[in-house]
Design an enzyme around this catalytic site. Structure first.
Site, PDB file in Angstrom:
ATOM      1  N   LYS A 132       0.870  -1.182   0.000  1.00  0.00           N
ATOM      2  CA  LYS A 132       0.000   0.000   0.000  1.00  0.00           C
ATOM      3  C   LYS A 132       0.907   1.232   0.000  1.00  0.00           C
ATOM      4  O   LYS A 132       1.444   1.619   1.033  1.00  0.00           O
ATOM      5  CB  LYS A 132      -0.912  -0.012   1.240  1.00  0.00           C
ATOM      6  CG  LYS A 132      -1.636   1.304   1.526  1.00  0.00           C
ATOM      7  CD  LYS A 132      -2.519   1.750   0.383  1.00  0.00           C
ATOM      8  CE  LYS A 132      -3.085   3.137   0.659  1.00  0.00           C
ATOM      9  NZ  LYS A 132      -2.041   4.205   0.529  1.00  0.00           N
ATOM     10  N   GLU A 141       8.107   1.521  11.884  1.00  0.00           N
ATOM     11  CA  GLU A 141       9.132   2.561  11.861  1.00  0.00           C
ATOM     12  C   GLU A 141       8.382   3.879  11.900  1.00  0.00           C
ATOM     13  O   GLU A 141       7.783   4.302  10.908  1.00  0.00           O
ATOM     14  CB  GLU A 141       9.983   2.415  10.594  1.00  0.00           C
ATOM     15  CG  GLU A 141      11.301   3.181  10.662  1.00  0.00           C
ATOM     16  CD  GLU A 141      11.211   4.558  10.045  1.00  0.00           C
ATOM     17  OE1 GLU A 141      11.059   5.527  10.828  1.00  0.00           O
ATOM     18  OE2 GLU A 141      11.269   4.663   8.819  1.00  0.00           O
ATOM     19  N   CYS A 189      12.496  10.916   8.326  1.00  0.00           N
ATOM     20  CA  CYS A 189      12.328  10.533   9.725  1.00  0.00           C
ATOM     21  C   CYS A 189      13.651  10.550  10.477  1.00  0.00           C
ATOM     22  O   CYS A 189      13.667  10.606  11.712  1.00  0.00           O
ATOM     23  CB  CYS A 189      11.678   9.149   9.821  1.00  0.00           C
ATOM     24  SG  CYS A 189      12.585   7.871   8.944  1.00  0.00           S
ATOM     25  N   GLU A 215       7.884  16.692  15.327  1.00  0.00           N
ATOM     26  CA  GLU A 215       8.746  16.411  14.193  1.00  0.00           C
ATOM     27  C   GLU A 215       8.492  17.463  13.116  1.00  0.00           C
ATOM     28  O   GLU A 215       7.381  17.582  12.602  1.00  0.00           O
ATOM     29  CB  GLU A 215       8.456  15.006  13.653  1.00  0.00           C
ATOM     30  CG  GLU A 215       9.461  14.522  12.646  1.00  0.00           C
ATOM     31  CD  GLU A 215       9.297  13.043  12.317  1.00  0.00           C
ATOM     32  OE1 GLU A 215      10.271  12.435  11.852  1.00  0.00           O
ATOM     33  OE2 GLU A 215       8.181  12.502  12.521  1.00  0.00           O
TER      34      GLU A 215
END
Length: 490
Positions: free
Chosen positions: A187, A263, A297, A394
């Protein structure tokens, strides 16, 4: 319904399939219709892509379940050779991959070529791992029983990939799963599905059997994952994305006790200790913060500098950032491309404005440019309070925050003051000091005197709220293997 010519888009000269890939065939849009993919630099329409429905997802799982036993029993050397053929095809098509990456994600072509090279290393790495999955044989301590240990594929796996590294995040999941003998349903992110379509085409051209790989681009991500995870035939889910979504998937996985690799988000610190080489630290910070426009990330979210070096580091860093060129990734000499879309751009702008309202100073950048596209300039903020919002979320954009610490110990305390623990960077000229700091930092990965840690041969992953499991390295294939023990009496 077989796919017609209408389900092909031409992106900068490269033909890309825009349908679903089910049971070895490209399939046109059905009940789910299509969704648009856009160039973030020009905001021009690139393609209409088939949007999978939950019913399509179950069809993909039907095919994956049918193919699982035979694929799992395929000799490891055959699986290895198929992955190696896919590696060769991606290398042969690297210019096409890079062009599509830049078009749909926005990164400069040089960085796109870098992602193709990095991402393809996972295909080579796992092709080499596939034939070296070993079990064991021996006696138990009493000598009454022989112990046989074998490794078997987990089974059909759902792989959910993000938009920021559309190829590399796919290859490191798919390569490991196929090497282990698992069938996969991919996906991709709705913002960047075209690169993954090129990858699946390469796998098909390399000879992957029907049902072993399915591709489900969709605007209905939650509905797709929910439908698949509610089915006990799915045995594994691997997700790269936000901690909030990862937590939802973990709760869904609990119903059927599906193996999970997550993750998730990060808030990576880059720590410049009092004995650091300032020039090396500046160079490392540029890479750690601004690679992929900060949309990573493992980007350095917070730069924490010992007060003795703070002025020298900051002045040099600001000058280097001021020289970075913002523009369309297709243009020569561009360092920073657009952000993925306006929503992400506006979120970053709000974080910067909020930091300024909380006392930070803009040294360079800091304002949305008056131009088409979702651009935000490379920005440096100083005088940033550790308590400010921008230091606790973040950023995922080309914005660097600099905080001054009174000592190395305070710098490490600030670095660890976060629920996340994906990556950290530390700069020091003393190896003992650097290793001490690395041991103190609460992160799954630490870079010493370098701003880049990603490597196909190394285990990638975090601790705390940054996730579960590892991708890449020797650990990557383990995520897709079960251990079976057989006791043989004498």
């Amino acid at each position: 319904m077989s796919m017609g010519e209408s389900m092909i888009a031409v992106i900068d000269g490269t033909a890309v399939r825009t349908g679903l890939f089910l049971d070895g065939e490209w399939v046109a849009a059905g009940a789910g219709g299509t969704f648009g993919v856009f160039d973030p630099a020009t905001e021009e329409h690139l393609a209409d892509v088939a949007s999978a429905t939950p019913e399509d997802a179950i069809r993909a799982l039907d095919a994956a379940s049918r193919a699982q036993k035979e694929w799992g029993r395929t000799p490891p050397r055959e699986r290895a050779e198929l992955l190696r053929r896919a590696f060769a095809l991606i290398e042969e098509r690297r210019e096409q991959f890079a062009a599509v990456l830049t078009a749909e994600m926005g990164k400069p072509v040089t960085e796109s070529l870098g992602e193709v090279a990095y991402g393809n290393e996972f295909m080579r790495w796992f092709s080499e791992q596939a034939a070296h999955v070993n079990g064991g044989f021996g006696q138990n301590p009493s000598g009454q029983t022989n112990i046989v240990v074998s490794r078997e594929p987990v089974g059909p796996s759902l792989l959910i990939t993000p938009w920021n590294f559309p190829l590399a995040m796919g290859t490191r999941k798919v390569g490991a799963a196929l090497a282990a003998g698992c069938t996969v349903i991919i996906k991709p992110a709705a913002l960047t599905p075209l690169t993954m379509a090129l990858f699946v085409q390469a796998l098909s051209d390399a000879g992957v059997p029907p049902g072993v790989v399915g591709l489900l681009p969709s605007e209905r991500a939650g509905a797709i994952s929910s439908a698949l995870m509610a089915d006990a035939r799915l045995r594994k889910v691997s997700f790269t994305g936000s901690t909030a979504v990862g937590s939802i998937l973990l709760r869904q996985a609990a119903e059927h006790v599906q193996r999970s690799s997550m993750e998730l988000g990060g808030n990576g610190p880059l720590v410049v200790l009092g004995d650091a080489d300032v020039d090396a630290a500046v160079e490392g910070a540029l890479i750690a913060k601004f690679r992929n426009g900060g949309q990573s990330c493992v980007a350095a979210n917070r730069i924490i500098v010992h007060r003795d070096l703070a002025e020298r580091f900051t002045d040099a860093f600001v000058e280097r950032v001021r020289a970075l060129r913002l523009g369309d990734g297709r243009e020569e000499g561009v360092d920073i491309g657009p952000m993925i879309d306006r929503a992400q751009r506006d979120r970053v702008a709000e974080l910067v404005d909020g930091a300024v309202a909380q006392g930070a100073t803009v040294r360079v950048g800091g304002a949305v440019p008056a131009r088409t596209g979702s651009f935000y300039p490379p920005t440096v903020l100083t005088g940033v309070s550790p308590e400010s919002t921008i230091c606790n979320e973040e950023i995922f954009g080309p914005v660097a925050t600099v905080t001054v610490a009174a000592s190395d110990e305070e710098a490490l305390r600030l670095a660890n003051d976060t629920p996340y623990g994906l990556v950290a960077f530390v700069f020091s000229q003393g190896i003992e000091r650097a290793l001490w700091a690395a041991g103190e930092l609460e992160a799954g990965m630490v870079g010493i005197n370098r701003g880049l840690v990603s490597d196909a041969a190394a285990p990638f992953g975090g601790i705390k709220a940054s996730g579960l499991g590892r991708e890449g390295g020797d650990a990557g294939i383990e995520e897709y293997l079960e251990t079976k023990y057989v006791a043989i009496g004498k």
